[in-house]
Design a protein around this motif. Structure first.
Motif, PDB file in Angstrom:
ATOM      1  N   SER A  65     -21.932   9.020  22.599  1.00 25.90           N
ATOM      2  CA  SER A  65     -20.796   8.097  22.531  1.00 25.90           C
ATOM      3  C   SER A  65     -19.475   8.846  22.507  1.00 25.90           C
ATOM      4  O   SER A  65     -18.496   8.436  23.143  1.00 25.90           O
ATOM      5  N   SER A  66     -19.434   9.945  21.765  1.00 24.88           N
ATOM      6  CA  SER A  66     -18.189  10.708  21.631  1.00 24.88           C
ATOM      7  C   SER A  66     -17.731  11.278  22.965  1.00 24.88           C
ATOM      8  O   SER A  66     -16.531  11.267  23.278  1.00 24.88           O
ATOM      9  N   VAL A  67     -18.669  11.789  23.742  1.00 22.15           N
ATOM     10  CA  VAL A  67     -18.317  12.347  25.051  1.00 22.15           C
ATOM     11  C   VAL A  67     -17.635  11.291  25.916  1.00 22.15           C
ATOM     12  O   VAL A  67     -16.632  11.560  26.592  1.00 22.15           O
ATOM     13  N   THR A  68     -18.171  10.064  25.857  1.00 25.24           N
ATOM     14  CA  THR A  68     -17.577   8.980  26.641  1.00 25.24           C
ATOM     15  C   THR A  68     -16.170   8.666  26.164  1.00 25.24           C
ATOM     16  O   THR A  68     -15.237   8.532  26.971  1.00 25.24           O
ATOM     17  N   HIS A  69     -15.989   8.537  24.851  1.00 23.81           N
ATOM     18  CA  HIS A  69     -14.665   8.209  24.311  1.00 23.81           C
ATOM     19  C   HIS A  69     -13.667   9.347  24.512  1.00 23.81           C
ATOM     20  O   HIS A  69     -12.478   9.094  24.711  1.00 23.81           O
ATOM     21  N   ILE A  70     -14.130  10.580  24.474  1.00 24.69           N
ATOM     22  CA  ILE A  70     -13.248  11.715  24.749  1.00 24.69           C
ATOM     23  C   ILE A  70     -12.767  11.649  26.192  1.00 24.69           C
ATOM     24  O   ILE A  70     -11.589  11.879  26.493  1.00 24.69           O
ATOM     25  N   THR A  71     -13.677  11.319  27.096  1.00 19.81           N
ATOM     26  CA  THR A  71     -13.331  11.181  28.518  1.00 19.81           C
ATOM     27  C   THR A  71     -12.293  10.084  28.722  1.00 19.81           C
ATOM     28  O   THR A  71     -11.402  10.212  29.573  1.00 19.81           O
ATOM     29  N   LEU A  72     -12.397   9.010  27.938  1.00 20.02           N
ATOM     30  CA  LEU A  72     -11.476   7.880  28.045  1.00 20.02           C
ATOM     31  C   LEU A  72     -10.165   8.126  27.293  1.00 20.02           C
ATOM     32  O   LEU A  72      -9.259   7.299  27.325  1.00 20.02           O
ATOM     33  N   GLY A  73     -10.072   9.250  26.591  1.00 19.79           N
ATOM     34  CA  GLY A  73      -8.861   9.557  25.842  1.00 19.79           C
ATOM     35  C   GLY A  73      -8.732   8.775  24.548  1.00 19.79           C
ATOM     36  O   GLY A  73      -7.610   8.523  24.083  1.00 19.79           O
ATOM     37  N   ASN A  74      -9.858   8.377  23.956  1.00 14.79           N
ATOM     38  CA  ASN A  74      -9.846   7.537  22.762  1.00 14.79           C
ATOM     39  C   ASN A  74     -10.020   8.309  21.458  1.00 14.79           C
ATOM     40  O   ASN A  74     -10.393   7.722  20.445  1.00 14.79           O
ATOM     41  N   VAL A  75      -9.772   9.604  21.474  1.00 13.46           N
ATOM     42  CA  VAL A  75      -9.951  10.405  20.258  1.00 13.46           C
ATOM     43  C   VAL A  75      -8.619  11.025  19.843  1.00 13.46           C
ATOM     44  O   VAL A  75      -7.961  11.691  20.646  1.00 13.46           O
ATOM     45  N   ASN A  76      -8.220  10.782  18.592  1.00 13.23           N
ATOM     46  CA  ASN A  76      -7.045  11.447  18.034  1.00 13.23           C
ATOM     47  C   ASN A  76      -7.551  12.639  17.233  1.00 13.23           C
ATOM     48  O   ASN A  76      -8.151  12.482  16.165  1.00 13.23           O
ATOM     49  N   TRP A  77      -7.314  13.836  17.732  1.00 12.98           N
ATOM     50  CA  TRP A  77      -7.903  15.025  17.138  1.00 12.98           C
ATOM     51  C   TRP A  77      -7.289  15.378  15.787  1.00 12.98           C
ATOM     52  O   TRP A  77      -7.936  16.022  14.956  1.00 12.98           O
ATOM     53  N   VAL A  78      -6.060  14.969  15.538  1.00 10.65           N
ATOM     54  CA  VAL A  78      -5.452  15.208  14.224  1.00 10.65           C
ATOM     55  C   VAL A  78      -6.200  14.414  13.162  1.00 10.65           C
ATOM     56  O   VAL A  78      -6.565  14.935  12.099  1.00 10.65           O
ATOM     57  N   TYR A  79      -6.451  13.121  13.448  1.00  8.97           N
ATOM     58  CA  TYR A  79      -7.206  12.294  12.513  1.00  8.97           C
ATOM     59  C   TYR A  79      -8.612  12.866  12.304  1.00  8.97           C
ATOM     60  O   TYR A  79      -9.116  12.929  11.175  1.00  8.97           O
ATOM     61  N   ALA A  80      -9.229  13.264  13.413  1.00 13.34           N
ATOM     62  CA  ALA A  80     -10.603  13.769  13.339  1.00 13.34           C
ATOM     63  C   ALA A  80     -10.682  15.023  12.468  1.00 13.34           C
ATOM     64  O   ALA A  80     -11.569  15.149  11.616  1.00 13.34           O
ATOM     65  N   LEU A  81      -9.739  15.943  12.646  1.00 12.58           N
ATOM     66  CA  LEU A  81      -9.762  17.187  11.878  1.00 12.58           C
ATOM     67  C   LEU A  81      -9.527  16.947  10.390  1.00 12.58           C
ATOM     68  O   LEU A  81     -10.001  17.710   9.550  1.00 12.58           O
ATOM     69  N   LEU A  82      -8.802  15.881  10.055  1.00 11.20           N
ATOM     70  CA  LEU A  82      -8.569  15.546   8.647  1.00 11.20           C
ATOM     71  C   LEU A  82      -9.784  14.847   8.038  1.00 11.20           C
ATOM     72  O   LEU A  82     -10.059  14.999   6.840  1.00 11.20           O
ATOM     73  N   LEU A  83     -10.505  14.103   8.842  1.00 13.48           N
ATOM     74  CA  LEU A  83     -11.651  13.336   8.347  1.00 13.48           C
ATOM     75  C   LEU A  83     -12.932  14.167   8.265  1.00 13.48           C
ATOM     76  O   LEU A  83     -13.768  13.940   7.382  1.00 13.48           O
ATOM     77  N   ILE A  84     -13.092  15.123   9.160  1.00 16.10           N
ATOM     78  CA  ILE A  84     -14.351  15.870   9.275  1.00 16.10           C
ATOM     79  C   ILE A  84     -14.732  16.658   8.014  1.00 16.10           C
ATOM     80  O   ILE A  84     -15.895  16.598   7.590  1.00 16.10           O
TER      81      ILE A  84
END
Length: 273
Positions: free
Chosen positions: A211-230
């Protein structure tokens, strides 16, 4: 302060996601949408970005909790891989369908989905199939710490169909799919709750990658949020697995029901407001 709050959201999501086999998206997605009006860092957040970011975080929650459950020998890898055959393609399609949902409709549908899962768990005992229904399919056995033997299983085709639906909803809502997979494992396939939760996290780990690969391709990932949540999600995944081993099966199911209802009602109210 905003950054610390997102780290705490990740920790809470990882803990509850691992404890109940949900993956953590059930906490991350509603939390991001709810906090958007109050945190400047989240301004302009769309449901699609919330879902895409959540799925990236779930990869780490799934991996962390799977590694933890491996130590307790609770993960059924064979069943997990069989069910992933269906959930993988479902997650891919669900991620693409997600594009058509706006903020309000997303919240309402997500909320109804959560409450529906809770209702299914309420009727769990009445909906159990007979053992002979799976005699011609894939059958497994598990002996718990008390020496009690559990027999569970599923027909591969039926299991793949159920998993496809779960994977679709996972990609659509960014929740990992455990909120439906765990009830399905317990009710339809008679998985012992602890095995269902651990195996669900393994499947979630695999499906969230797709699922993530698809959303990354669509530009649906905010990497700042992700790095804070991970970071919080990673440690929460380990803690949730430890807490899970101290709870009885009935306690896990009861806690799952409560969480699903609370989150579901809150999302519906938010979507209709």
């Amino acid at each position: 302060m905003e950054w610390i709050l997102l780290v705490l959201v990740g920790l809470l999501a990882g803990t509850f996601g691992s404890l109940l086999g949900l993956g953590g998206g059930i906490i991350v997605v509603p939390a991001l949408l709810f906090l958007t009006p109050y945190l400047p860092i989240l301004q302009g957040l769309t449901p699609q970005v919330a879902v895409g970011t959540s799925l990236v975080v779930i990869i780490f929650t799934g991996l962390s909790s799977t590694l933890a459950y491996m130590k307790y020998e609770k993960v059924d890898y064979k069943s997990g891989f069989l069910l992933f055959i269906g959930s993988g393609p479902g997650a891919l399609i669900g991620s693409w369908v997600n594009k058509s949902l706006n903020h309000d409709s997303f919240s309402v549908y997500f909320g109804l989905f959560m409450i529906g899962c809770s209702i299914l768990l309420f009727f769990k005992d009445r909906m159990k199939p007979k053992q002979k229904d799976r005699s011609s399919g894939y059958v497994r056995s598990y002996i718990n710490d008390k020496g009690e033997t559990y027999t569970y299983g599923f027909h591969p085709v039926f299991g793949a169909i159920i998993a496809f639906g779960v994977g679709f909803l996972s990609g659509l809502f960014g929740i990992g799919g455990g909120s439906l997979m765990v009830p399905a494992m317990i009710m339809l396939f008679l998985f012992p709750p602890h095995i269902a939760v651990a195996t669900s996290m393994f499947i979630i780990f695999l499906s969230s990658i797709v699922s993530s690969v698809t959303h990354i391709t669509l530009g649906n990932v905010n990497w700042v949020y992700a790095l804070l949540l991970i970071p919080g999600a990673w440690f929460g995944g380990k803690w949730g697995a430890k807490i899970n081993q101290r709870l009885k099966s009935k306690q896990i199911i009861q806690l799952l029901r409560i969480i699903l209802v609370i989150v579901g009602v809150r999302l519906i109210i938010q979507g209709l407001a």
